[in-house]
Design an enzyme around this catalytic site. Structure first.
Site, PDB file in Angstrom:
ATOM      1  N   GLU A   1       0.406-117.262 -35.818  1.00  0.00           N
ATOM      2  CA  GLU A   1      -0.380-116.042 -35.609  1.00  0.00           C
ATOM      3  C   GLU A   1       0.018-114.908 -36.541  1.00  0.00           C
ATOM      4  O   GLU A   1       0.493-113.857 -36.096  1.00  0.00           O
ATOM      5  CB  GLU A   1      -0.259-115.577 -34.156  1.00  0.00           C
ATOM      6  CG  GLU A   1      -0.672-116.632 -33.141  1.00  0.00           C
ATOM      7  CD  GLU A   1      -0.770-116.070 -31.727  1.00  0.00           C
ATOM      8  OE1 GLU A   1      -0.377-114.922 -31.496  1.00  0.00           O
ATOM      9  OE2 GLU A   1      -1.258-116.804 -30.849  1.00  0.00           O
TER      10      GLU A   1
ATOM     11  N   GLU B   1      -1.725-123.641 -29.039  1.00  0.00           N
ATOM     12  CA  GLU B   1      -1.336-122.896 -27.841  1.00  0.00           C
ATOM     13  C   GLU B   1      -2.574-122.624 -27.003  1.00  0.00           C
ATOM     14  O   GLU B   1      -3.631-122.295 -27.542  1.00  0.00           O
ATOM     15  CB  GLU B   1      -0.726-121.512 -28.164  1.00  0.00           C
ATOM     16  CG  GLU B   1       0.685-121.540 -28.686  1.00  0.00           C
ATOM     17  CD  GLU B   1       1.224-120.140 -29.002  1.00  0.00           C
ATOM     18  OE1 GLU B   1       0.782-119.155 -28.367  1.00  0.00           O
ATOM     19  OE2 GLU B   1       2.075-120.045 -29.898  1.00  0.00           O
TER      20      GLU B   1
HETATM   21  C1  GBH Z   1       0.730-115.916 -28.363  1.00  0.00           C
HETATM   22  O1  GBH Z   1       0.269-114.697 -28.779  1.00  0.00           O
HETATM   23  C2  GBH Z   1       2.073-116.126 -28.952  1.00  0.00           C
HETATM   24  O2  GBH Z   1       2.039-117.057 -30.005  1.00  0.00           O
HETATM   25  C3  GBH Z   1       3.128-116.480 -27.972  1.00  0.00           C
HETATM   26  O3  GBH Z   1       4.374-116.297 -28.536  1.00  0.00           O
HETATM   27  C4  GBH Z   1       2.937-115.662 -26.714  1.00  0.00           C
HETATM   28  O4  GBH Z   1       3.976-115.826 -25.807  1.00  0.00           O
HETATM   29  C5  GBH Z   1       1.652-116.064 -26.095  1.00  0.00           C
HETATM   30  O5  GBH Z   1       0.598-116.010 -26.996  1.00  0.00           O
HETATM   31  C6  GBH Z   1       1.278-115.262 -24.871  1.00  0.00           C
HETATM   32  O6  GBH Z   1       1.107-113.925 -25.179  1.00  0.00           O
HETATM   33  O7  GBH Z   1      -6.761-107.057 -28.874  1.00  0.00           O
HETATM   34  O8  GBH Z   1      -6.523-106.854 -26.472  1.00  0.00           O
HETATM   35  O9  GBH Z   1      -8.013-108.493 -27.423  1.00  0.00           O
HETATM   36  C7  GBH Z   1      -0.812-114.153 -28.099  1.00  0.00           C
HETATM   37  C8  GBH Z   1      -1.770-113.547 -29.021  1.00  0.00           C
HETATM   38  C9  GBH Z   1      -3.430-112.102 -29.605  1.00  0.00           C
HETATM   39  C10 GBH Z   1      -3.294-112.767 -27.315  1.00  0.00           C
HETATM   40  C11 GBH Z   1      -4.269-110.932 -29.237  1.00  0.00           C
HETATM   41  C12 GBH Z   1      -4.150-111.583 -26.929  1.00  0.00           C
HETATM   42  C13 GBH Z   1      -5.978-110.210 -27.684  1.00  0.00           C
HETATM   43  C14 GBH Z   1      -5.459-108.855 -27.574  1.00  0.00           C
HETATM   44  N1  GBH Z   1      -2.566-112.495 -28.516  1.00  0.00           N
HETATM   45  N2  GBH Z   1      -4.979-111.216 -28.012  1.00  0.00           N
HETATM   46  S1  GBH Z   1      -6.775-107.717 -27.586  1.00  0.00           S
END
Ligand code: GBH
Length: 469
Positions: A162, A358
């Site tokens: 990511e 994931e």
């Molecule tokens: C992943 O990231 C990670 O890889 C992992 O380490 C983590 O523990 C897991 O997910 C759970 O969080 O702009 O409000 O729409 C999560 C990535 C990207 C998820 C942005 C939420 C939307 C936020 N995130 N997404 S928003």
């Protein structure tokens, strides 16, 4: 380029900083420093111990083995194997991953190694971190060092996890380490993360042409709440920074023109001759992390360039019919899962096959197990089944999705929310380090077994279907 198996790979995923602990056994990372900033991590916890996985990996591999997975996706902590991010490698640090890989292979589980899941050695941040081009050189050296130590046994490599989060949450919003809030630096970090990926893949492939190399992206479609031009424009801008900048560059199409316009002038001078070709080094697979889709509405008076994180948009939280929101407040949107798999593979076929690297959800689980010793986590079971069904729909369409990794094997350190949010299929008591399986662990085990049974029972079965009970 290698041919990845067409049989479906079932797995579970974790990340180094989130589970390893053993702080004494590695160099300082940006996340150690960030955890010390008052208020940065909501519950004031840190990565010093978390799941103590470094000392308990054998038990964790047994849990994976009982789960019946084919593969385990983990990340290497750069600062454990190269404490300052440059120069000498640590024999002790590499030794841990050496033992982990052997333990996995001994259990018949394929190691899927991610080189970078956000825990940058702190010393590199002092030199500018991902906003500096020097980190790209350091990263390639690090990648080759890890490959040198483990490449005889590890054949599945992901460069970055990511990178949008690393760049935009770390250097743009400042809600992740290193806590910088500067769109120019986030833009440069975007370019450097991509460049480090392409250069590492090219260098590693030269050493081992028989391994598979890819990158893991967090993608979501982003649906417009209405058909107004202002909404559609804003959605397209967000899609540019979140999705297309990464996908287009990786696919060799350069940065999308409309997004370059937004990122300009931040990008100016960052892109050197030959960079885009290196970023477009062919990959063997694309990894997709999916949690939820977003429903978006144009925000009054906001211009796209004022906030590149949510360009000119408000987030409307809207779950699929009959679904709610998780403990993270994220809407449950399995329909978006099928959509983004389809879109990625249709619009970027050169990046496939696709692996879901994931998918999972956080809930406020009960701390005490049921009579049979299993933690009841009904909502997580529901989320899992809904997303396995959406995945089966994608497979039934004939889309080339070849694997699924549940996030996460264990409850762990959930970044800015610390130990307060639990994503595990297995509960971890952070006082005693006791592991207790949850009902979702059983549900996933049964789903894997059912899929394997149907795949082997008859070749006449409809291709790509997954029983989901
Ligand atoms: C992943 O990231 C990670 O890889 C992992 O380490 C983590 O523990 C897991 O997910 C759970 O969080 O702009 O409000 O729409 C999560 C990535 C990207 C998820 C942005 C939420 C939307 C936020 N995130 N997404 S928003």
């Amino acid at each position: 380029m290698v041919q990845l198996p067409t049989t479906f790979t079932w797995g579970a995923a974790t990340a180094s900083f989130q589970i390893e602990g053993d702080r004494a056994g590695r160099g300082e990372t940006v996340w150690d420093a960030f955890c010390r900033v008052p208020g940065a991590v909501s519950d004031g916890t840190d990565g010093d111990v978390t799941c103590d996985h470094v000392h308990r990996y054998a038990e964790d591999v047994r849990i994976l083995s009982d789960l019946g997975v084919d593969a385990y996706r983990f990340s290497v902590a750069w600062a454990r194997v190269q404490p300052t991010g440059r120069g000498d490698f640590s024999a002790d640090g590499l030794g841990f991953y050496d033992r982990l890989v052997d333990e996995l292979l001994g259990a018949g589980i394929e190691p899927w190694l991610t080189l970078y899941h956000w825990d940058l050695p702190l010393e590199l941040q002092h030199l500018g971190g991902w906003a500096s081009r020097r980190t790209v050189d350091a990263y390639v050296e690090y990648a080759l060092g890890v490959q040198d130590a483990l490449g005889d046994r590890v054949k599945r490599w992901a460069t970055h996890n990511e990178p949008w989060c690393a760049a935009w949450l770390g250097y743009g919003a400042g809600i992740h380490a290193p806590g910088v809030r500067d769109h120019a630096l986030a833009t440069r970090a975007t370019h450097h993360l991509l460049l480090s990926h392409g250069r590492a893949v090219a260098a590693m492939r030269e050493v081992d042409p028989d391994a598979a190399y890819g990158i893991v992206l967090n993608l979501d479609h982003g649906r417009a709440v209405d058909g107004e031009q202002v909404t559609l424009d804003a959605v397209r801008h967000r899609d540019g920074v979140r999705n297309r900048v990464w996908l287009d560059a990786l696919a060799g199409r350069g940065y999308p023109a409309d997004t370059v316009e937004l990122l300009h002038p931040h990008l100016d001078g960052a892109v050197a001759e030959g960079d885009m070709e290196q970023i477009a080094t062919p990959v063997d697979f694309i990894g997709l992390n999916y949690y939820n889709d977003a429903l978006l509405e144009a925000a009054d008076g906001r211009t796209p360039t004022a906030d590149l994180l949510q360009p000119g948009l408000e987030l409307v939280r809207d779950a699929d019919p009959g679904e709610g929101a998780t403990a993270m407040g994220w809407p449950v949107t399995p329909s978006g899962f099928t959509d983004i798999i389809r879109r990625t593979l249709t619009e970027y076929p050169e990046l496939g096959p696709l692996y879901v690297t994931e998918n999972g959800s956080a809930w406020d689980d009960d701390a005490t197990p049921a009579e049979d010793g299993v933690i009841e986590d009904t909502p997580r079971v529901g989320y899992l089944h809904a997303h396995l069904e959406a995945l089966a729909a994608a497979r039934a369409e004939g889309l080339d999705v070849r694997g699924y990794f549940a996030w996460s094997l264990l409850d762990n350190f959930e970044w800015a929310l610390g130990l307060s949010k639990r994503f595990g299929l297995v509960r971890v008591d952070f006082e005693t380090q006791q592991r207790t399986v949850k009902r979702s662990w059983q549900a996933y085990r049964d789903a894997i077994a059912a899929d394997k049974a149907s795949a082997s029972s008859t070749d006449a079965a409809a291709p790509g279907t997954t029983p989901t009970e």
